[in-house]
Design a protein around this motif. Structure first.
Motif, PDB file in Angstrom:
ATOM      1  N   SER A  34      89.915 -51.761  63.926  1.00  0.00           N
ATOM      2  CA  SER A  34      91.016 -50.975  64.464  1.00  0.00           C
ATOM      3  C   SER A  34      91.739 -50.161  63.406  1.00  0.00           C
ATOM      4  O   SER A  34      92.200 -49.073  63.690  1.00  0.00           O
ATOM      5  CB  SER A  34      92.009 -51.891  65.176  1.00  0.00           C
ATOM      6  OG  SER A  34      92.609 -52.784  64.257  1.00  0.00           O
ATOM      7  N   ASN A  35      91.803 -50.667  62.183  1.00  0.00           N
ATOM      8  CA  ASN A  35      92.535 -49.990  61.104  1.00  0.00           C
ATOM      9  C   ASN A  35      93.870 -49.498  61.630  1.00  0.00           C
ATOM     10  O   ASN A  35      94.580 -50.221  62.307  1.00  0.00           O
ATOM     11  CB  ASN A  35      91.710 -48.847  60.510  1.00  0.00           C
ATOM     12  CG  ASN A  35      90.563 -49.370  59.678  1.00  0.00           C
ATOM     13  OD1 ASN A  35      90.612 -50.480  59.188  1.00  0.00           O
ATOM     14  ND2 ASN A  35      89.534 -48.575  59.528  1.00  0.00           N
ATOM     15  N   THR A  36      94.185 -48.256  61.358  1.00  0.00           N
ATOM     16  CA  THR A  36      95.445 -47.691  61.838  1.00  0.00           C
ATOM     17  C   THR A  36      95.190 -46.616  62.885  1.00  0.00           C
ATOM     18  O   THR A  36      96.035 -45.760  63.106  1.00  0.00           O
ATOM     19  CB  THR A  36      96.235 -47.099  60.663  1.00  0.00           C
ATOM     20  OG1 THR A  36      95.419 -46.115  60.015  1.00  0.00           O
ATOM     21  CG2 THR A  36      96.625 -48.162  59.657  1.00  0.00           C
ATOM     22  N   HIS A  37      94.025 -46.651  63.522  1.00  0.00           N
ATOM     23  CA  HIS A  37      93.668 -45.647  64.509  1.00  0.00           C
ATOM     24  C   HIS A  37      94.447 -45.865  65.797  1.00  0.00           C
ATOM     25  O   HIS A  37      94.741 -46.984  66.181  1.00  0.00           O
ATOM     26  CB  HIS A  37      92.167 -45.696  64.825  1.00  0.00           C
ATOM     27  CG  HIS A  37      91.310 -45.410  63.640  1.00  0.00           C
ATOM     28  ND1 HIS A  37      91.089 -44.139  63.186  1.00  0.00           N
ATOM     29  CD2 HIS A  37      90.622 -46.229  62.811  1.00  0.00           C
ATOM     30  CE1 HIS A  37      90.305 -44.185  62.128  1.00  0.00           C
ATOM     31  NE2 HIS A  37      90.006 -45.436  61.878  1.00  0.00           N
ATOM     32  N   ASP A  38      94.732 -44.765  66.455  1.00  0.00           N
ATOM     33  CA  ASP A  38      95.405 -44.844  67.743  1.00  0.00           C
ATOM     34  C   ASP A  38      94.405 -44.964  68.884  1.00  0.00           C
ATOM     35  O   ASP A  38      94.781 -45.229  70.018  1.00  0.00           O
ATOM     36  CB  ASP A  38      96.264 -43.595  67.968  1.00  0.00           C
ATOM     37  CG  ASP A  38      97.418 -43.520  66.981  1.00  0.00           C
ATOM     38  OD1 ASP A  38      97.870 -44.585  66.512  1.00  0.00           O
ATOM     39  OD2 ASP A  38      97.858 -42.393  66.681  1.00  0.00           O
ATOM     40  N   THR A  39      93.119 -44.742  68.582  1.00  0.00           N
ATOM     41  CA  THR A  39      92.099 -44.771  69.622  1.00  0.00           C
ATOM     42  C   THR A  39      91.158 -45.949  69.412  1.00  0.00           C
ATOM     43  O   THR A  39      91.069 -46.520  68.330  1.00  0.00           O
ATOM     44  CB  THR A  39      91.272 -43.465  69.612  1.00  0.00           C
ATOM     45  OG1 THR A  39      90.669 -43.310  68.331  1.00  0.00           O
ATOM     46  CG2 THR A  39      92.150 -42.259  69.906  1.00  0.00           C
ATOM     47  N   ASN A  40      90.419 -46.264  70.477  1.00  0.00           N
ATOM     48  CA  ASN A  40      89.448 -47.342  70.448  1.00  0.00           C
ATOM     49  C   ASN A  40      88.217 -46.893  69.656  1.00  0.00           C
ATOM     50  O   ASN A  40      87.748 -45.772  69.817  1.00  0.00           O
ATOM     51  CB  ASN A  40      89.067 -47.674  71.894  1.00  0.00           C
ATOM     52  CG  ASN A  40      88.166 -48.866  72.001  1.00  0.00           C
ATOM     53  OD1 ASN A  40      87.400 -49.173  71.095  1.00  0.00           O
ATOM     54  ND2 ASN A  40      88.242 -49.551  73.124  1.00  0.00           N
ATOM     55  N   LEU A  41      87.684 -47.771  68.827  1.00  0.00           N
ATOM     56  CA  LEU A  41      86.518 -47.445  68.015  1.00  0.00           C
ATOM     57  C   LEU A  41      85.339 -47.023  68.893  1.00  0.00           C
ATOM     58  O   LEU A  41      84.622 -46.071  68.567  1.00  0.00           O
ATOM     59  CB  LEU A  41      86.131 -48.640  67.140  1.00  0.00           C
ATOM     60  CG  LEU A  41      84.917 -48.474  66.250  1.00  0.00           C
ATOM     61  CD1 LEU A  41      85.130 -47.345  65.254  1.00  0.00           C
ATOM     62  CD2 LEU A  41      84.612 -49.766  65.518  1.00  0.00           C
TER      63      LEU A  41
END
Length: 103
Positions: A34-41
């Motif tokens: 997930s890191n800092t992403h706002d979207t799903n991998l």
């Protein structure tokens, strides 16, 4: 403390350590996914795959266009060679014609 109590404390301690290690591993996996992403991998990967498919499709069309250009260039070369032969033939006839007037 009895032997059974000691064993129970040891088992609880081992179980707590296993949970701590598993939690650390899960946290590490969560950080990588997930890191800092706002979207799903998965959504990100699907979008990338869609774009890759578009690039592959465009490469096929690009190859077809290159083939047509190659055919056009070949046809132009044939026409230029024909025009050159005709020009040289006319030049030879003109030279012969001019030479016939020179004493």
């Amino acid at each position: 403390m009895t032997a059974g109590g000691t064993v129970a404390v040891a088992v609880v301690g081992v179980f707590a350590e296993l949970l701590r290690r598993q939690n650390a591993t899960l946290s590490e996996v969560r950080d990588q996914v997930s890191n800092t992403h706002d979207t799903n991998l998965r959504d990100d990967l699907d979008a990338v795959m869609f774009r890759i498919d578009r690039v592959i499709d465009n490469q096929g069309r690009h190859g077809e266009a290159l083939e047509r250009h190659s055919d056009d260039i070949t046809a132009l070369r044939v026409e230029i060679a024909h025009e050159r032969r005709e020009r040289l033939s006319v030049e030879d006839r003109l030279d012969d014609h001019i030479a016939s007037f020179i004493p």
